[in-house]
Design an enzyme around this catalytic site. Structure first.
Site, PDB file in Angstrom:
ATOM      1  N   SER A 105       0.825  -1.202   0.000  1.00 44.18           N
ATOM      2  CA  SER A 105       0.000   0.000   0.000  1.00 44.18           C
ATOM      3  C   SER A 105       0.860   1.253   0.000  1.00 44.18           C
ATOM      4  O   SER A 105       1.597   1.506  -0.937  1.00 44.18           O
ATOM      5  CB  SER A 105      -0.964  -0.037   1.193  1.00 44.18           C
ATOM      6  OG  SER A 105      -1.853   1.047   1.157  1.00 44.18           O
ATOM      7  N   ASP A 255      -3.166   6.455  -3.183  1.00 42.31           N
ATOM      8  CA  ASP A 255      -2.037   5.832  -2.504  1.00 42.31           C
ATOM      9  C   ASP A 255      -1.418   4.779  -3.422  1.00 42.31           C
ATOM     10  O   ASP A 255      -1.814   4.619  -4.578  1.00 42.31           O
ATOM     11  CB  ASP A 255      -2.456   5.248  -1.149  1.00 42.31           C
ATOM     12  CG  ASP A 255      -3.417   4.075  -1.249  1.00 42.31           C
ATOM     13  OD1 ASP A 255      -3.969   3.848  -2.340  1.00 42.31           O
ATOM     14  OD2 ASP A 255      -3.622   3.401  -0.229  1.00 42.31           O
ATOM     15  N   ASP A 257      -1.319   1.474  -3.833  1.00 43.67           N
ATOM     16  CA  ASP A 257      -2.088   0.419  -4.491  1.00 43.67           C
ATOM     17  C   ASP A 257      -3.437   0.918  -4.992  1.00 43.67           C
ATOM     18  O   ASP A 257      -4.270   0.137  -5.447  1.00 43.67           O
ATOM     19  CB  ASP A 257      -2.263  -0.796  -3.582  1.00 43.67           C
ATOM     20  CG  ASP A 257      -2.998  -0.477  -2.285  1.00 43.67           C
ATOM     21  OD1 ASP A 257      -2.980   0.697  -1.857  1.00 43.67           O
ATOM     22  OD2 ASP A 257      -3.573  -1.402  -1.673  1.00 43.67           O
ATOM     23  N   ASP A 259      -6.171   1.972  -3.711  1.00 39.88           N
ATOM     24  CA  ASP A 259      -7.488   1.674  -3.133  1.00 39.88           C
ATOM     25  C   ASP A 259      -8.013   2.835  -2.309  1.00 39.88           C
ATOM     26  O   ASP A 259      -9.172   2.831  -1.902  1.00 39.88           O
ATOM     27  CB  ASP A 259      -7.462   0.382  -2.308  1.00 39.88           C
ATOM     28  CG  ASP A 259      -6.541   0.446  -1.100  1.00 39.88           C
ATOM     29  OD1 ASP A 259      -5.725   1.392  -1.010  1.00 39.88           O
ATOM     30  OD2 ASP A 259      -6.616  -0.465  -0.254  1.00 39.88           O
TER      31      ASP A 259
END
Length: 469
Positions: A105, A255, A257, A259
């Site tokens: 992440s 961010d 990743d 999500d």
């Protein structure tokens, strides 16, 4: 469980994060793949598992290791290649398969990790399977695990990015909004892969009335420009400047990743994720009512550190608000129990019933674009209705004895005659004569930190309460 292995210490409440290769390497991830097959895929009757990865230098090797480990236990594996975490959730939901995303992440480049889900993007927490996966993986690494010969599964590849984009466009049509100029900061993360497909015509989808100004779309898991963590104000500075310089209608920051999505208005000012939660909740409740549901039956889930505005807005539109603990596995579970149409967290995770109760920053961003593009005013005016209080933001402190710290805040709150709620940490509320305020203090689910949030009617009160706490 063999506590001496690094893997034993990097499995968190609802995911796995560690430094590569000291804590997380190909052998460990292959063991996790085998354990995932035995603990999740086989008992659930899954025909295959889906595996995606982000742009970190270590991610392709680790994704291949997971696929190899799972296939060795007799499970077919569908490798998605580069995708966002919500792209992985889309694949899990659309294909009806359990899955894993190789990503850390927003963590720095030296980290990597795994986010796991059951078929239909259903969450897996420490209590609902992740602990068992960890324990079996450790046994496999120590050669004490079960040795059950199986016919090896197959490994195939499938790119779902365009199908993911098509699905999101059906949920939030943007073809009839007014033209908007949008600066997008991908932070060299996976939004650089998904935004061109979803919001432009790069994936062969019809063009939208959006002019996208890209910042840091080059996929680079070393994060050469800034960390891909928009929750830190320093990482929004480039986006804020670009919005003003380009005269844009808004800015979006994702961010690593992709999500989570953060929003900046036309003045370059950050929009509170709680305000985004209230805005999107209003739209999703209205859509549910238009489809025949009664407003009082429509649930929206939010966590204990969301602004009081969220609860107030839900009351005003007649919907049912449900508070829950912080953490995506908790909010997903509550959403499924309540069949909630939407859920929001102040960390900028947004969850949708029509997206298998999973979180997707892209869909939340599209709701903001649709709301802004459906009227003539600026974003700052649109969101002012949903931003009624002054917040401290999350203040993180490394504390030697977190339980003692929470006990001290609890004792202080009792002495002050405050209303207490211990759903997640301690929430203390003063709801007497204005100025009103509340605070929450809790231990982190994923890091050795104590987190403090304060919200009040005015800045002076917020600062006074913050400093006392």
């Amino acid at each position: 469980m063999t506590s001496g292995h690094p893997l034993a210490h990097i499995v968190k409440a609802y995911d796995i994060r560690g430094v590569v290769p000291d804590q997380l390497d190909a052998a460990g991830v292959a063991a996790l793949g085998a354990a995932f097959a035995d603990v999740i895929a086989h008992p659930d009757g899954a025909s295959a598992v889906v595996v995606g990865h982000d742009m970190r230098p270590s991610s392709p090797e680790l994704a291949q290791a997971f696929a190899t480990g799972a296939a060795a236990r007799g499970v077919d594996v569908v490798v998605l290649g580069l995708t966002s975490t919500d792209g992985l959730y889309y694949a899990s939901g659309a294909l009806g398969l359990p899955g894993v995303m190789l990503t850390a992440s927003h963590n720095p480049a030296r980290y990597n990790g795994l986010k796991l889900c059951r078929a239909g993007a259903r969450p897996i927490s420490l209590e609902s399977g992740l602990g068992q996966v960890r324990d079996l993986a450790l046994a496999i690494l120590d050669r004490t695990g079960p040795d059950e010969p199986r016919t090896a599964g197959s490994v195939s590849t499938q790119d779902i990015t365009v199908a993911y984009g098509r699905h999101l466009r059906k949920l939030v049509p943007l073809d009839r909004i007014r033209p908007l100029k949008v600066v997008v900061d991908a932070g060299n993360g996976m939004a650089g892969h998904t935004v061109p497909v979803v919001l432009t015509d790069a994936g062969g989808l019809p063009a939208l009335p959006l002019e996208i100004v890209p910042l840091y779309f080059e996929l680079d898991g070393t994060f050469p420009n800034h960390e891909a963590n928009p929750l830190e104000p320093a990482n929004l500075v480039d986006l804020q400047r670009a919005v003003v310089a380009h005269g844009a209608d808004l800015g979006l920051a994702f961010d690593g990743d992709a999500d989570r999505c953060f929003v900046v208005d036309e003045r370059g000012e950050p929009v509170s994720p709680s305000a985004v939660t209230a805005l999107v909740a209003t739209r999703e409740v209205a859509r549910a009512v238009a489809s025949g549901e009664r407003a009082e039956d429509v649930a929206v889930v939010y966590n204990v550190i969301s602004s009081a505005t969220v609860h107030e807005v839900l009351d005003e539109i007649g919907a049912r608000g449900v508070r829950t603990r912080v953490g995506h596995s908790f909010i997903k579970a509550v959403m499924a129990q309540e069949s909630a149409v939407f859920g929001g967290e102040h960390s900028a995770h947004y969850y949708f019933r029509d997206f298998w109760f999973a979180d997707t920053g892209m869909l939340a961003a599209m709701h903001v674009l649709a709301a802004l593009g459906g009227q003539d005013g600026p974003l700052s005016a649109l969101v002012s209705t949903y931003d009624r209080y002054v917040s401290s933001g999350e203040i993180n402190s490394t504390v030697a004895d977190p339980p003692a710290a929470l006990a001290a805040v609890r004792s202080w709150s009792v002495a002050q005659g405050l209303s207490l709620d211990e759903l997640d940490g301690i929430t203390a509320t003063y709801d007497g004569a204005p100025p009103r305020w509340w605070l929450n203090v809790r231990s982190s689910n994923t890091e050795p930190l104590v987190r403090l949030n304060v919200e009040a009617d005015d800045r002076a009160t917020m600062e006074q309460v913050r400093d006392r706490a």
